[in-house]
Design a protein around this motif. Structure first.
Motif, PDB file in Angstrom:
ATOM      1  N   GLY A  52      37.724  39.807   6.174  1.00 28.04           N
ATOM      2  CA  GLY A  52      37.106  39.736   7.486  1.00 28.04           C
ATOM      3  C   GLY A  52      37.611  38.510   8.215  1.00 28.04           C
ATOM      4  O   GLY A  52      37.347  37.375   7.804  1.00 28.04           O
ATOM      5  N   LEU A  53      38.388  38.731   9.267  1.00 29.66           N
ATOM      6  CA  LEU A  53      38.943  37.630  10.057  1.00 29.66           C
ATOM      7  C   LEU A  53      38.038  37.436  11.272  1.00 29.66           C
ATOM      8  O   LEU A  53      37.888  38.348  12.097  1.00 29.66           O
ATOM      9  CB  LEU A  53      40.371  37.974  10.480  1.00 29.66           C
ATOM     10  CG  LEU A  53      41.271  36.842  10.967  1.00 29.66           C
ATOM     11  CD1 LEU A  53      41.449  35.777   9.894  1.00 29.66           C
ATOM     12  CD2 LEU A  53      42.631  37.387  11.392  1.00 29.66           C
ATOM     13  N   THR A 111      27.288  38.682  14.108  1.00 31.05           N
ATOM     14  CA  THR A 111      28.531  39.438  13.943  1.00 31.05           C
ATOM     15  C   THR A 111      28.974  39.488  12.490  1.00 31.05           C
ATOM     16  O   THR A 111      29.388  40.547  11.985  1.00 31.05           O
ATOM     17  CB  THR A 111      29.644  38.829  14.808  1.00 31.05           C
ATOM     18  OG1 THR A 111      29.187  38.711  16.157  1.00 31.05           O
ATOM     19  CG2 THR A 111      30.888  39.698  14.777  1.00 31.05           C
ATOM     20  N   VAL A 112      28.903  38.355  11.806  1.00 32.94           N
ATOM     21  CA  VAL A 112      29.315  38.340  10.395  1.00 32.94           C
ATOM     22  C   VAL A 112      28.390  39.214   9.559  1.00 32.94           C
ATOM     23  O   VAL A 112      28.826  39.925   8.653  1.00 32.94           O
ATOM     24  CB  VAL A 112      29.364  36.894   9.858  1.00 32.94           C
ATOM     25  CG1 VAL A 112      29.653  36.890   8.358  1.00 32.94           C
ATOM     26  CG2 VAL A 112      30.439  36.094  10.590  1.00 32.94           C
ATOM     27  N   GLN A 113      27.092  39.196   9.863  1.00 38.27           N
ATOM     28  CA  GLN A 113      26.159  40.041   9.121  1.00 38.27           C
ATOM     29  C   GLN A 113      26.470  41.524   9.327  1.00 38.27           C
ATOM     30  O   GLN A 113      26.478  42.310   8.380  1.00 38.27           O
ATOM     31  CB  GLN A 113      24.719  39.746   9.539  1.00 38.27           C
ATOM     32  CG  GLN A 113      23.663  40.497   8.757  1.00 38.27           C
ATOM     33  CD  GLN A 113      23.634  40.125   7.279  1.00 38.27           C
ATOM     34  OE1 GLN A 113      23.933  38.989   6.913  1.00 38.27           O
ATOM     35  NE2 GLN A 113      23.281  41.069   6.428  1.00 38.27           N
ATOM     36  N   VAL A 282      25.857  32.938   6.496  1.00 40.71           N
ATOM     37  CA  VAL A 282      25.709  34.382   6.307  1.00 40.71           C
ATOM     38  C   VAL A 282      26.547  34.862   5.122  1.00 40.71           C
ATOM     39  O   VAL A 282      26.107  35.721   4.341  1.00 40.71           O
ATOM     40  CB  VAL A 282      26.102  35.134   7.585  1.00 40.71           C
ATOM     41  CG1 VAL A 282      26.049  36.641   7.367  1.00 40.71           C
ATOM     42  CG2 VAL A 282      25.174  34.743   8.733  1.00 40.71           C
ATOM     43  N   SER A 283      27.743  34.310   4.961  1.00 41.55           N
ATOM     44  CA  SER A 283      28.586  34.700   3.831  1.00 41.55           C
ATOM     45  C   SER A 283      27.914  34.368   2.509  1.00 41.55           C
ATOM     46  O   SER A 283      27.916  35.179   1.568  1.00 41.55           O
ATOM     47  CB  SER A 283      29.947  34.011   3.927  1.00 41.55           C
ATOM     48  OG  SER A 283      30.645  34.414   5.088  1.00 41.55           O
ATOM     49  N   ARG A 284      27.328  33.182   2.415  1.00 40.44           N
ATOM     50  CA  ARG A 284      26.632  32.789   1.185  1.00 40.44           C
ATOM     51  C   ARG A 284      25.424  33.680   0.930  1.00 40.44           C
ATOM     52  O   ARG A 284      25.133  34.046  -0.215  1.00 40.44           O
ATOM     53  CB  ARG A 284      26.210  31.320   1.263  1.00 40.44           C
ATOM     54  CG  ARG A 284      27.355  30.338   1.088  1.00 40.44           C
ATOM     55  CD  ARG A 284      26.865  28.898   1.210  1.00 40.44           C
ATOM     56  NE  ARG A 284      25.881  28.569   0.190  1.00 40.44           N
ATOM     57  CZ  ARG A 284      26.173  28.109  -1.025  1.00 40.44           C
ATOM     58  NH1 ARG A 284      27.440  27.950  -1.379  1.00 40.44           N
ATOM     59  NH2 ARG A 284      25.215  27.803  -1.872  1.00 40.44           N
TER      60      ARG A 284
END
Length: 336
Positions: A52-53, A111-113, A282-284
């Protein structure tokens, strides 16, 4: 006894059922009634897992498009979810989905979620521009911090309140012409709650990027960065990729030299932006690795270089490092 033909049919049906189960598992967060449910199933099954960029705004997309490195998917090059356009393709022989989040923490986190819940994402690579509070760095450098803090998570204390012993900024210390009392009193910096399915709720001030990815990124110190804005206007130094830094994120465009010096002196913070810590947070929460590359576009509140196009140069340099990292990911697949 079943004939050979019957056995082949049963095997084919079982394989189809297994494929369908895999497809459903990969898009189980996109409800079955969603009009793009089958499209996402196809994208996840035919491609991926994806990198995911993540970037914030169009100026940071420009060097990606200009590079010609990103090759869109021939069937589904883009789909729109929650108002964001997720662009599907390959870069450096690696399956990639990239998206513009919009600026500031809420947009980045949302957006990341959506990306992580919808697509088969094995990690987040976030790049873009940032201000700098570290006088040993220069415009055009690319910072690769290993820790980020939310520096707009505050308790604003009452006037005359007692000392807390925690990190804080006393407003009166910056009164002019001399320090003194100030009714704004002082700000105490506070941690942020992190929730995940793997650990109990944590309160963190520093959010680390993924340590394995960070160690992998140290292999790209020598990537060639852009020095000149055009044929006649160049930076007075050769830009570098700089590691072992701390970054900060806040919903504030930081253009105040005194506050920049405070952040660097008190927290050893070198970069300031509005999205990075949210992407890591969010990544964590979702248990996927994340790394951040930030090109320095200005010294926050400091003297400006008399060159136009520095933000574009900083975005280009951050993209070059991010693209090199994506290529490195492709060469290290067994270790992911």
């Amino acid at each position: 006894m079943m004939g050979v033909g019957s056995q082949l049919i049963i095997k084919a049906v079982m394989m189809m059922m297994m494929m369908m189960m895999m497809m459903v598992q990969k898009s189980d967060e996109l409800r079955s009634t969603h009009p793009l449910h089958e499209v996402v199933d196809w994208i996840n099954y035919q491609g991926g897992p994806f990198i995911g960029l993540v970037l914030a705004f169009p100026a940071e997309e420009t060097p990606l498009i200009a590079s010609g490195l990103f090759v869109p998917n021939s069937i589904y090059p883009v789909i729109q979810l929650s108002g964001r356009k997720f662009k599907i393709g390959r870069m450096k022989d690696v399956d990639v989905i990239y998206v513009l989040t919009g600026e500031q923490t809420v947009n980045a986190a949302l957006t990341v979620q959506v990306m992580l819940q919808t697509f088969d994402i094995k990690g987040i690579v976030h790049y873009g521009i940032a201000g700098c509070t570290n006088t040993s760095m220069h415009v055009g450098d690319v910072a690769v911090p290993n820790l980020f803090a939310f520096t707009s998570s505050w308790k604003w204390l009452d006037f005359g309140s007692s000392q807390t012993g925690q990190k804080e900024i006393k407003i009166g210390s910056y009164n002019l012409p001399q320090a003194g009392e100030n009714l704004l009193e002082r700000i105490q910096f506070t941690p942020v709650q992190l929730f995940s399915d793997w650990t109990a709720m944590q309160e963190l001030f520093w959010f680390p990027v993924d340590p394995y990815w960070y160690n992998l990124a140290t292999q790209i110190r020598e990537v060639k960065l852009q020095r000149c804005v055009n044929e006649t206007a160049c930076l007075p130094h050769e830009p570098q990729v700089v590691f072992d830094l701390r970054g900060s994120t806040a919903n504030v465009f930081m253009s105040n030299l005194a506050y920049g010096k405070f952040l660097h002196h008190e927290f050893n913070i070198s970069t300031v932006d509005e999205e990075s810590a949210a992407a890591i947070h969010v990544s964590r929460t979702n248990g996927v690795p994340c790394i951040v590359f930030r090109g320095i576009s200005d010294v926050a509140g400091g003297e400006k270089l008399s060159l136009d196009g520095l933000s574009s140069l900083a975005a280009t340099n951050s993209f070059r490092v991010a693209a090199k990292f994506v290529e490195l990911i492709g060469c290290n697949k067994p270790n992911l």
